[in-house]
Scaffold this motif. Structure first.
Motif, mmCIF file in Angstrom:
data_model
loop_
_atom_site.group_PDB
_atom_site.id
_atom_site.type_symbol
_atom_site.label_atom_id
_atom_site.label_comp_id
_atom_site.label_asym_id
_atom_site.label_seq_id
_atom_site.Cartn_x
_atom_site.Cartn_y
_atom_site.Cartn_z
ATOM 1 N N GLY A 20 30.443 -0.378 28.567
ATOM 2 C CA GLY A 20 30.942 -1.671 28.125
ATOM 3 C C GLY A 20 32.397 -1.603 27.697
ATOM 4 N N SER A 21 32.946 -0.390 27.653
ATOM 5 C CA SER A 21 34.318 -0.196 27.201
ATOM 6 C C SER A 21 35.281 -0.219 28.385
ATOM 7 N N THR A 22 36.242 -1.141 28.348
ATOM 8 C CA THR A 22 37.231 -1.183 29.431
ATOM 9 C C THR A 22 38.125 0.056 29.398
ATOM 10 N N ALA A 23 38.379 0.605 28.209
ATOM 11 C CA ALA A 23 39.201 1.811 28.099
ATOM 12 C C ALA A 23 38.519 2.979 28.814
ATOM 13 N N ILE A 24 37.216 3.142 28.596
ATOM 14 C CA ILE A 24 36.480 4.224 29.255
ATOM 15 C C ILE A 24 36.464 4.004 30.764
ATOM 16 N N LYS A 25 36.245 2.780 31.195
ATOM 17 C CA LYS A 25 36.245 2.481 32.632
ATOM 18 C C LYS A 25 37.583 2.835 33.267
ATOM 19 N N LYS A 26 38.690 2.472 32.610
ATOM 20 C CA LYS A 26 40.019 2.775 33.142
ATOM 21 C C LYS A 26 40.270 4.276 33.191
ATOM 22 N N GLN A 27 39.839 4.988 32.151
ATOM 23 C CA GLN A 27 40.021 6.439 32.120
ATOM 24 C C GLN A 27 39.229 7.104 33.251
ATOM 25 N N GLN A 28 37.995 6.655 33.438
ATOM 26 C CA GLN A 28 37.157 7.214 34.510
ATOM 27 C C GLN A 28 37.797 6.959 35.872
ATOM 28 N N GLN A 29 38.275 5.727 36.095
ATOM 29 C CA GLN A 29 38.918 5.392 37.367
ATOM 30 C C GLN A 29 40.174 6.233 37.576
ATOM 31 N N ASP A 30 40.911 6.472 36.514
ATOM 32 C CA ASP A 30 42.136 7.256 36.586
ATOM 33 C C ASP A 30 41.829 8.689 37.030
ATOM 34 N N VAL A 31 40.840 9.308 36.390
ATOM 35 C CA VAL A 31 40.469 10.690 36.732
ATOM 36 C C VAL A 31 39.948 10.766 38.165
ATOM 37 N N LEU A 32 38.983 9.916 38.501
ATOM 38 C CA LEU A 32 38.382 9.951 39.835
ATOM 39 C C LEU A 32 39.416 9.631 40.913
ATOM 40 N N GLY A 33 40.265 8.647 40.659
ATOM 41 C CA GLY A 33 41.307 8.283 41.613
ATOM 42 C C GLY A 33 42.285 9.417 41.862
ATOM 43 N N PHE A 34 42.665 10.108 40.794
ATOM 44 C CA PHE A 34 43.592 11.238 40.933
ATOM 45 C C PHE A 34 42.959 12.347 41.762
ATOM 46 N N LEU A 35 41.717 12.691 41.454
ATOM 47 C CA LEU A 35 41.038 13.762 42.188
ATOM 48 C C LEU A 35 40.899 13.402 43.668
ATOM 49 N N GLU A 36 40.517 12.157 43.942
ATOM 50 C CA GLU A 36 40.377 11.713 45.332
ATOM 51 C C GLU A 36 41.716 11.733 46.051
ATOM 52 N N ALA A 37 42.763 11.211 45.415
ATOM 53 C CA ALA A 37 44.089 11.144 46.036
ATOM 54 C C ALA A 37 44.641 12.528 46.356
ATOM 55 N N ASN A 38 44.278 13.508 45.546
ATOM 56 C CA ASN A 38 44.765 14.873 45.746
ATOM 57 C C ASN A 38 43.758 15.747 46.498
ATOM 58 N N LYS A 39 42.730 15.101 47.027
ATOM 59 C CA LYS A 39 41.700 15.781 47.830
ATOM 60 C C LYS A 39 41.101 16.988 47.106
ATOM 61 N N ILE A 40 40.861 16.794 45.810
ATOM 62 C CA ILE A 40 40.203 17.821 45.002
ATOM 63 C C ILE A 40 38.713 17.502 45.007
ATOM 64 N N GLU A 41 37.912 18.439 45.491
ATOM 65 C CA GLU A 41 36.474 18.202 45.565
ATOM 66 C C GLU A 41 35.875 18.152 44.168
#
Length: 114
Positions: A12-33
């Motif tokens: 329910g926390s937008t801050a947590i959602k943004k943090q999760q998206q930030d981490v996952l997006g970075f890993l995906e963009a850098n092709k880190i499995e």
């Protein structure tokens, strides 16, 4: 070595959602499995994450909140630790991975920052 990112799909926390998206997006963009582990949809994931976050990395009250990163079963840190590593171009060192050749995010934490 598998990077595991513990997230909450129904936070329910937008801050947590943004943090999760930030981490996952970075890993995906850098092709880190990595493996995404949802603590909201899977009780085993929630229990494992809570039991494996070190005592000194837990909040003063309540349970540790996602996102939390692990390399296999070795605790790496929370969003703040990930963010700091990213700002210092040391994400691969933070994750315990070898940086690809020519990667600017592969510097080690022990190297001086220019």
């Amino acid at each position: 070595m598998v990077i595991k990112v513990y997230i909450a799909s129904s936070s329910g926390s937008t801050a947590i959602k943004k943090q999760q998206q930030d981490v996952l997006g970075f890993l995906e963009a850098n092709k880190i499995e990595f493996e995404e582990k949802d603590i909201a949809a899977n009780e085993e994931n929630r229990k494992w994450m809570r039991e494996n976050v070190p005592e000194d990395s837990r909040p003063a009250s309540g349970n540790p909140l996602p996102p939390r990163l692990f390399n296999d079963s070795r605790y790496l840190g929370d969003y703040d630790a990930f963010f700091e590593a990213r700002e210092n171009n040391a994400v691969y060192a933070f994750l315990g991975l070898t940086a690809p050749p020519g990667s600017k995010v592969g510097e080690h934490l022990s190297e001086p920052v220019a």
